[in-house]
Design an enzyme around this catalytic site. Structure first.
Site, PDB file in Angstrom:
ATOM      1  N   GLY A  80      17.904 -20.782   3.979  1.00 27.38           N
ATOM      2  CA  GLY A  80      17.692 -21.470   2.957  1.00 27.38           C
ATOM      3  C   GLY A  80      15.996 -20.986   1.910  1.00 27.38           C
ATOM      4  O   GLY A  80      15.559 -19.819   2.701  1.00 27.38           O
ATOM      5  N   CYS A  81      16.329 -22.046   1.284  1.00 25.29           N
ATOM      6  CA  CYS A  81      15.442 -20.929  -0.292  1.00 25.29           C
ATOM      7  C   CYS A  81      13.505 -20.884   0.874  1.00 25.29           C
ATOM      8  O   CYS A  81      13.002 -20.121   0.382  1.00 25.29           O
ATOM      9  CB  CYS A  81      15.644 -21.910  -0.958  1.00 25.29           C
ATOM     10  SG  CYS A  81      15.341 -23.910  -0.762  1.00 25.29           S
TER      11      CYS A  81
END
Lengths: 350, 350, 350, 350
Positions: free
Chosen positions: C153-154
């Site tokens: 994920g970011c």
């Protein structure tokens, strides 16, 4: 000051026009907001739609019901879309309310022109006939005592205030007018769309509806009346990556041989004693932030000897002078109150 | 691919034009950056001025010294202000370097016109004579083998690419041209000023230098050559609250009776096989974000039967096609490399 | 260089993750994009959804059909939402494709934890078992030759790169970790909502999903493995009025008595020879613009003797290192290519 | 209403604090602005510095001269930098004026602490002794009838309003407090610098002065007094790409075992009958735009059972509640007027 306040209702309270009406009306000394109305959100508290109003306006949204509104209010503002207002206005008028409509429905006097540009049915003839176009600074514009005021569009307000004195004086060749207009994104309303998506619009500048914007016939109607002959304009609209503000950059060939000083003086004279139009001095052009949050329209000029053209630059806050502010200015004039009542807030700068 | 890379130097590396040259040249397969030069910051590492280059370009900034640069480099880019370039170009030429100048100094062939608009002395006659104006997509523009290229201005690039085919074809009345141009703030450079202060410019839209911008004579010179007669334009510049991007919205009365499809076809033909100009289809206008970070210029049209005018909309990234990208495109053409070498990055969207 | 290019397909091409994959893959020397896939827009040209790709990627969008994709491609990227990827991955694997999934579906190894935070069913056990978590700079992370990579994920990417060396070294008290994360609006995707409405988000800063973000278990899983014991973190996410960029500001009590220089050296050592993590020198903290458009993660430190806490600041471009860029980095490692292949673009500054 | 208005002067009128004072004071019913003062621009009209004031405040700027100001005004606001105010305050006090100082000079009661953080000399002991710290909602804070009020800093206002009730109640472990604060760029003032350059700050998010900000001792001083023991905090400041607004995200370990509802009730009780602090309901966190342009401070909570920590989020407009608005609120309380006089403007939304 009025010991008994005039009661006002706002239809379309959950849009940007509606919520901006609340910002100004909330501190207007002559009125009291007694009903906020939304077809889609009735029964919910206003502050649930707009948390910035928590503790300030927690009242529940009412539904659209002209008879009930008439029991609560004396004046109703319609901050509803074109095509919706024309359905509601006859009901509110019949219920005995004074109406100020912010949509485009009652601005175009010729129904076939309306239908050509707006792509749906024109309002009924009787209410269209009764509606007064409320560009407040238009010479001879008289709305006192009227029942139905049609509030001007955002682009037409900036554009007409910038062009009217020149056209009326005959100093502009009316077949030469080109209008390059720019607006902040709030003009597109609170509805969601790819156009108003942050990541699409941030750090972006785009043109839209080139030569097709429904504000064109409104501009041409008023300019034609001022010129005493039909006027056709070239009109481009652009979206600017900012929330509020309109700039209209206008071009025209000059008729006669007037200096920049004379142009400035012509406009100063036209708007003498009008509290919301400010004419800039030579060599100074207004920017949109200089009127943000306020009801001002500022105008500057550049006369180009090389081309014989004048460039006129007008700025407004699209949600104030271009919508809610002018609507309240119209209410003030309709009711015989001082024009600037409740509208004396300064621009928010920076 | 060239086994031995061509060596390039950049003067004015600490400005936005300079650093954008680095972004593209750093991955250009034919060249190697051997010197970054700054009059004000020599001796400091480049990455101290621009931390985004840490680990990428930590080399020290050199001072301005043509002889030393000539030992390190074959080509020098001047990303220096107007008035500075004209002092440096003769030195670099004499030292044997090929020069691509991004300033305005060598764009105006008539020295008195230059001095009128730029307010300082014109370059010496010899180097001015030698300089080739490098608008890459201009018909007949040939820079291969030249020693000195004058890279076009940002506004002129968007504007001329939008107007040239129409003017050359005689489809535009050349006395009717009005240009309403808008630029992101990076166009004003990295120097600090109230104009580029975040709090002043954010959520703001403003006009500046109306009819006075020094890019006017550049536009008129090229259009005049294309038309075969003097052309005078009305030209307004605005600042948009964004970092990158220029839109030029151009207006003119049409000559002849061509359809929108024919206009589109005229432009498609003019720019056939040119990799960086994209002509949009009918009813679609480009926005600045659609070319951001890339060397593209996108152009769209709206023909208005009501007024007999055409609206032409061209967008570029002011720092790429309007500065560093076109300069590299010019280098490619000067050196006989494929025009798009090192410039094939797509727009950064969103 | 490979004479025959590897063929890649992208599912979810019309979202921001998909279009960013295209930006990088389009110029990746080892691959060729042979299919862009969208469940909702199949049959339309890609450039109709994203006009910035006109002339670059006009190919038609394919529908979701694993067998057909397998005929066209060797590797498929899934830029699809959580809950969708887990439906598609088994089909693409069975069809013989290598899969890189950008969703959250395969990041959480414990299915009940997944279901608690993601609020829908976990993926099937077999593909979950096979999936390798692709945080490229994680020590011991080996994806070469794997069939299914789960791209991080970011927020976890920025956060884990900022915390891992400290946690692994035992220099951070793992029960003291507080993460204050901020993201640009593109992280919310291209779907329209009031949250991503320009007028709502411009000139606004807001917190959301406080302590509830589904990236929390991903961070805790990786930190727990590094610490050798369960780790629980406090995690707040905020939206910043910008399009791209994540900053994770991380706080922890220090264990041991190490100087700021030693912290910096610890991180420099951990990330030695990794091309995309840059450790800043003392007293310098990275800003999001300094990595925008690039695959870099930059990290800075502030040790506070007064409180015994360290503040660690990590920035990435959420769409690059936080999504498409890292996915391509994973592809490179999966295929045995140099890690930075096709990813050497510099940050776009300014 | 007062038939004779109180006369106010503003020193530092050409900064953002000064011009925001004008926005509110201009429509304050009890006062009249009789002098706007600027050391650098005296003799010029105020509206030349700020064109948004054309036609509203065209008066000339006065120079700094306490005796002359005393003839014109009863109260003086100092919107001057730290280090300047301490030079001016004794002069204005001696001339018989009441003084409200917006700088940091009189906030820190311990002179050596002041000098350590501010890096210049502390004010003289007598005026420092006399100064009352004007955090309006601080329990027991009484400024009525005082001569010298020290207006709180922007970060401390948001932070202290968010922490005080919890600290005073003993519900927060005072050695666990971490403050992650974010501010719009107007907080850096109108002076030009690379940090406030539009192209550097737009689409950027950055940390600065980590653990070094001069507002730290102000926060610790007030928290320490509330806790009855010294308090040390970890404090990070960030710049957000927006003009106005501060969010302070605060973290602390909870003492006792109170529910989120109890926390909310604690704060509602603390701020009962205070017009400008709004406590949000469970699960709702305020955003900066929801208070923009207004004097509100909105506060929300998230209690995390997993970690035993509470996250407290407070937002203000840095130029209003964080500067000019609170200064006027202090004037109102000093003069015995209703606290909200002249401050009843709603947030400008959107």
């Amino acid at each position: 000051m009025n010991p008994v306040k005039t009661r006002v209702a706002i239809v379309g309270s959950t849009g940007y026009g509606g919520v901006e009406l609340i910002r100004f009306l909330h501190q207007h000394p002559e009125v009291e907001i007694t009903s906020v109305i939304s077809a889609s959100s009735s029964g919910k508290p206003m502050s649930a739609q707009f948390p910035h109003l928590i503790g300030v306006m927690d009242m529940e949204l009412d539904g659209v019901d002209a008879a009930k509104t008439a029991q609560k209010a004396d004046i109703v503002f319609l901050a509803t879309p074109s095509g919706v207002s024309s359905k509601l206005v006859p009901q509110y008028l019949e219920a005995g309310l004074k109406v100020i409509d912010l949509s485009g429905d009652y601005r175009i006097k010729d129904s076939s022109t309306y239908e050509e540009w707006y792509k749906h049915d024109a309002p009924d003839a009787a209410s269209l006939e009764e509606a007064v176009y409320g560009l407040c600074e238009l010479k001879g514009n008289d709305v006192q005592g009227k029942r139905l005021i049609s509030n001007p569009g955002c682009y037409p307000t900036a554009t007409l205030l910038g062009l009217l004195p020149g056209v009326e004086a005959g100093w502009l060749a009316t077949d030469s007018i080109i209008i390059d207009a720019k607006s902040g994104v709030s003009g597109a309303g609170r509805g969601t769309s790819l156009t108003s998506h942050y990541a699409e619009m941030n750090e972006n500048f785009k043109a839209y509806k080139v030569n097709k914007h429904q504000h064109i016939p409104e501009i041409e109607q008023v300019l034609g009346a001022a010129a005493g002959k039909p006027v056709t304009v070239t009109f481009t609209t652009h979206l600017v990556p900012m929330t509020r503000g309109i700039m209209s950059t206008m071009y025209g060939s000059t008729a006669g041989n007037h200096s920049e000083e004379e142009w400035i003086e012509l406009y100063r004279e036209y708007y003498r004693d009008r509290p919301f139009v400010r004419i800039r001095k030579q060599g100074q052009w207004p920017s949109t932030k200089e009127v943000a949050g306020s009801n001002y329209c500022d105008i500057g000029f550049a006369l180009d000897a090389r081309t014989g053209r004048i460039t006129i630059i007008a700025v407004i806050d699209n949600l104030v002078k271009g919508a809610a502010g002018q609507a309240i200015q119209n209410m003030n004039r309709m009711m015989g109150w001082a024009e600037h009542t409740g509208l004396n807030m300064l621009p928010v700068y920076p």
